[in-house]
Design an enzyme around this catalytic site. Structure first.
Site, PDB file in Angstrom:
ATOM      1  N   GLU A 286       0.883  -1.175   0.000  1.00 10.48           N
ATOM      2  CA  GLU A 286       0.000   0.000   0.000  1.00 10.48           C
ATOM      3  C   GLU A 286       0.920   1.226   0.000  1.00 10.48           C
ATOM      4  O   GLU A 286       1.749   1.368   0.898  1.00 10.48           O
ATOM      5  CB  GLU A 286      -0.926  -0.026   1.214  1.00 10.48           C
ATOM      6  N   CYS A 320      -2.108   9.437   4.015  1.00 10.91           N
ATOM      7  CA  CYS A 320      -2.121   8.949   2.636  1.00 10.91           C
ATOM      8  C   CYS A 320      -3.415   9.372   1.949  1.00 10.91           C
ATOM      9  O   CYS A 320      -3.492   9.416   0.733  1.00 10.91           O
ATOM     10  CB  CYS A 320      -1.964   7.441   2.623  1.00 10.91           C
TER      11      CYS A 320
HETATM   12  P1  NAP Z   1       8.718   4.610   3.896  1.00 16.51           P
HETATM   13  O1  NAP Z   1       9.902   5.481   4.018  1.00 16.51           O
HETATM   14  O2  NAP Z   1       8.510   3.876   2.632  1.00 16.51           O
HETATM   15  O3  NAP Z   1       8.816   3.572   5.121  1.00 16.51           O
HETATM   16  C1  NAP Z   1       7.809   2.614   5.354  1.00 16.51           C
HETATM   17  C2  NAP Z   1       8.407   1.449   6.098  1.00 16.51           C
HETATM   18  O4  NAP Z   1       9.351   0.797   5.240  1.00 16.51           O
HETATM   19  C3  NAP Z   1       9.173   1.857   7.362  1.00 16.51           C
HETATM   20  O5  NAP Z   1       8.969   0.889   8.358  1.00 16.51           O
HETATM   21  C4  NAP Z   1      10.611   1.835   6.869  1.00 16.51           C
HETATM   22  O6  NAP Z   1      11.564   1.623   7.892  1.00 16.51           O
HETATM   23  C5  NAP Z   1      10.570   0.633   5.955  1.00 16.51           C
HETATM   24  N1  NAP Z   1      11.704   0.538   5.032  1.00 16.51           N
HETATM   25  C6  NAP Z   1      12.560   1.513   4.645  1.00 16.51           C
HETATM   26  N2  NAP Z   1      13.481   1.007   3.797  1.00 16.51           N
HETATM   27  C7  NAP Z   1      13.201  -0.302   3.646  1.00 16.51           C
HETATM   28  C8  NAP Z   1      13.780  -1.372   2.903  1.00 16.51           C
HETATM   29  N3  NAP Z   1      14.844  -1.193   2.114  1.00 16.51           N
HETATM   30  N4  NAP Z   1      13.223  -2.599   3.003  1.00 16.51           N
HETATM   31  C9  NAP Z   1      12.154  -2.814   3.778  1.00 16.51           C
HETATM   32  N5  NAP Z   1      11.558  -1.847   4.516  1.00 16.51           N
HETATM   33  C10 NAP Z   1      12.072  -0.606   4.438  1.00 16.51           C
HETATM   34  O7  NAP Z   1       7.368   5.429   4.188  1.00 16.51           O
HETATM   35  P2  NAP Z   1       7.037   6.362   5.417  1.00 16.51           P
HETATM   36  O8  NAP Z   1       7.772   7.634   5.281  1.00 16.51           O
HETATM   37  O9  NAP Z   1       7.187   5.587   6.682  1.00 16.51           O
HETATM   38  O10 NAP Z   1       5.469   6.609   5.228  1.00 16.51           O
HETATM   39  C11 NAP Z   1       4.946   7.584   4.365  1.00 16.51           C
HETATM   40  C12 NAP Z   1       4.473   6.957   3.073  1.00 16.51           C
HETATM   41  O11 NAP Z   1       3.502   5.963   3.354  1.00 16.51           O
HETATM   42  C13 NAP Z   1       3.791   7.951   2.151  1.00 16.51           C
HETATM   43  O12 NAP Z   1       4.232   7.709   0.849  1.00 16.51           O
HETATM   44  C14 NAP Z   1       2.312   7.609   2.303  1.00 16.51           C
HETATM   45  O13 NAP Z   1       1.519   7.965   1.190  1.00 16.51           O
HETATM   46  C15 NAP Z   1       2.373   6.136   2.485  1.00 16.51           C
HETATM   47  N6  NAP Z   1       1.186   5.591   3.124  1.00 16.51           N
HETATM   48  C16 NAP Z   1       0.313   4.887   2.347  1.00 16.51           C
HETATM   49  C17 NAP Z   1      -0.837   4.361   2.907  1.00 16.51           C
HETATM   50  C18 NAP Z   1      -1.825   3.580   2.092  1.00 16.51           C
HETATM   51  O14 NAP Z   1      -2.740   2.997   2.658  1.00 16.51           O
HETATM   52  N7  NAP Z   1      -1.672   3.530   0.785  1.00 16.51           N
HETATM   53  C19 NAP Z   1      -1.085   4.551   4.266  1.00 16.51           C
HETATM   54  C20 NAP Z   1      -0.161   5.267   5.026  1.00 16.51           C
HETATM   55  C21 NAP Z   1       0.978   5.787   4.445  1.00 16.51           C
HETATM   56  P3  NAP Z   1      12.355   2.862   8.532  1.00 16.51           P
HETATM   57  O15 NAP Z   1      11.320   3.647   9.252  1.00 16.51           O
HETATM   58  O16 NAP Z   1      13.343   2.203   9.413  1.00 16.51           O
HETATM   59  O17 NAP Z   1      12.973   3.626   7.398  1.00 16.51           O
END
Ligand code: NAP
Length: 516
Positions: A286, A320
């Protein structure tokens, strides 16, 4: 017996009795500031040399706490523990599993204001936003408990002479859960409890910005008596352990919510079959957004503007579902922009624990990134409001920001910013409005403000978004009421909080037995 499901109601914090409850939750958290979250592997608490530090985004000098930080060896141990627990958990009756899951929701309800207060400290959520997040977490537990019982019913198949045929759903194994920080309790709880209710076990890697909130979830699981190893907890940087979790040959499924960039990376890696792997991994991603609200020439401008402001600037635009594009008919454009600016400019800004309407963004990195997007936006559109950082206690504050004269193809109209930035795009008619709304790579939420029935009917059919809202704000999906998940680069359309969610983590067995 489970109580019938209904979404948890929200509190009115202008009522002093409710405000006092929130204050009491804040006091409990204040007494726990500095706590250290540990890894939980097979029920054992494990500390590490490495540490993730968690700070209060409203005043980053305040250290909210810290978390142990897992390494790839811990991934191996957690995988063993989760598979060991799976052997037993998957054989429990659906009623037993549903009972545990429902109980987790009940305990969260008892601790609602403490769980919300953690979010004011660690995520910068004001009281209403934080309470809504906890309410959603409670809803996920209760709703999925009910769905687990429904999934346990034999499926309807046709019988033929001489045989008895049955088809049933079964869990699939150990999954990896990787949530974001923006709904720091609700999203991890939903992404964990859905698969667990279906009979799977998981390893959860929480977001590094909000490990203490995830730790508070682990403590509720322990209190609920969740058997050891059903939910294993590995805080750690995504860069350090993400690949080890995703690539592991014994990972059966991956449940991810976060950015498009990381989602694509995980989708690609999870498709590769590694030595010893006996299945194709199921993976659900997502991802991001560029959500649009269309306002036409038939509506009450004040009402539309108020909902645009709620959708764009609630939790500083870090949802989001947030409205990042406001698509306005030419004839009402100027009035709408004036109304939006009038409302948004009155949002008081300050610390989340003091319940200001506008708070900080989550981190120094996010603060830099949003301000850089605003700077580049000034090159391609006209800034009519905000655009600056706000200095208060060193917090990560940014003014609610509005750009007008945004071209539909501009970076401001296409690239996810994930902060308090609204881009207004002018259109001539409804055809153009829909065309602009659909013209991004995303498709998560969307909305239309109109009193024209034909336009609303067209939007239902032609607006390409997983969650469409008509004549209301475009945020705040309720579990069981508005299953949540988008189209295209917004993700796999997993529809958390929907009746099919648990099915994603199950497989069907069909048995044909000759009658004796
Ligand atoms: P993110 O930077 O992609 O991080 C999400 C998760 O992935 C975190 O736990 C992060 O860990 C982890 N991660 C980072 N690098 C990784 C890797 N190489 N392999 C596996 N996992 C890894 O996103 P965010 O900043 O936390 O959240 C914001 C984003 O989420 C926005 O784009 C928003 O639109 C989206 N979002 C979407 C929805 C939906 O339902 N579509 C809902 C909520 C949010 P770390 O924290 O340790 O980096």
């Amino acid at each position: 017996m489970l109580t019938p499901y209904a979404p948890e109601p929200y509190s009115d914090f202008t009522d002093q009795a409710n405000a006092a409850k929130y204050q009491a939750g804040l006091a409990v958290v204040a007494s726990k500031i500095g706590e250290r979250a540990l890894l939980v592997i097979g029920g054992q608490h494990v500390d590490t040399k490495d540490t993730i530090t968690s700070v209060n985004p409203s005043s980053p000098d305040q250290r909210v706490g810290a978390a142990a930080s897992a390494s790839p060896e811990h991934v191996e141990q957690a995988m063993d523990a989760a598979w060991k627990a799976y052997a037993e958990w998957s054989r429990r009756t659906p009623e037993e599993r549903a009972g545990f899951v429902h109980r987790v929701g009940d305990l969260m309800l008892e601790r609602k204001f403490e769980l919300a207060a953690w979010q004011s400290y660690e995520a910068g959520k004001n009281w209403a936003e934080a309470e809504a997040d906890v309410a959603e977490a409670i809803d996920f537990c209760r709703y999925y408990a009910h769905q687990a019982l429904r999934m346990a019913e034999p499926l309807e198949v046709i019988q033929v002479d001489g045989e008895t045929n049955t088809s049933t759903l079964q869990p699939i194994g150990v999954g990896v859960v990787i949530p974001p920080w923006n709904f720091p309790l609700a999203i991890p709880v939903g992404m964990v409890m859905g698969p667990v209710a279906a009979g799977n076990t998981v390893i959860m890697k929480p977001a590094s910005n909000t490990p203490l909130i995830a730790w508070s979830f682990m403590k509720v699981l322990e209190e609920a008596g969740m058997p050891d190893g059903v939910v294993n907890f590995l805080p750690g940087s995504g860069g350090a352990i993400g690949d080890a979790l995703v690539d592991h040959p014994r990972t059966r499924f991956i449940n991810f919510t976060g950015s498009k960039e990381i989602g694509i990376r995980i989708a690609e890696r999870s498709a590769k079959v590694h030595p010893g792997q006996k299945w194709l991994k199921r993976s659900y991603m997502e991802m991001g957004e560029k959500d649009a609200l269309i306002v036409d020439d038939t509506v009450d401008i004040e009402a539309a503007a108020a909902d645009a402001v709620r959708s764009a600037f609630g939790f500083q635009g870090q949802k989001c579902s947030a409205c990042s594009r406001l698509i306005a008919f030419d004839s009402i454009h100027d009035d709408l922009v004036d109304a939006v600016v009038a409302i948004a400019s009155k949002l008081p800004m300050g610390p989340a624990i003091e319940n200001y309407a506008a708070g900080p963004v989550i981190s120094a990195a996010q603060h830099r990134s949003v301000l850089a997007e605003i700077e580049s936006g000034k090159e391609e559109a006209h800034l009519v409001m905000g655009g600056h950082p706000v200095e208060r206690d060193g917090g990560y504050y940014i003014e609610p920001t509005v750009f007008v004269d945004v071209d539909r193809n501009a970076r401001l109209a296409q690239h996810e910013i994930f902060g308090p930035v609204l881009s207004v795009i002018k259109v001539g008619d409804f055809d153009e409005a829909l065309d602009v709304a659909n013209d991004t790579e995303f498709g998560l939420t969307g909305g239309v403000y109109s009193n024209d029935t034909e336009r609303l009917t067209r939007a239902k059919r032609e607006f390409h978004a997983g969650n469409l809202y008509l004549n209301r704000k475009i945020t705040g999906a309720l579990v069981g009421v508005q299953p949540f998940g988008g189209y295209n680069m917004s993700g796999s359309n997993a529809k958390g909080g929907g009746p099919d969610y648990l099915r994603l983590f199950m497989e069907m067995k069909s048995v044909a037995e000759r009658n004796r």
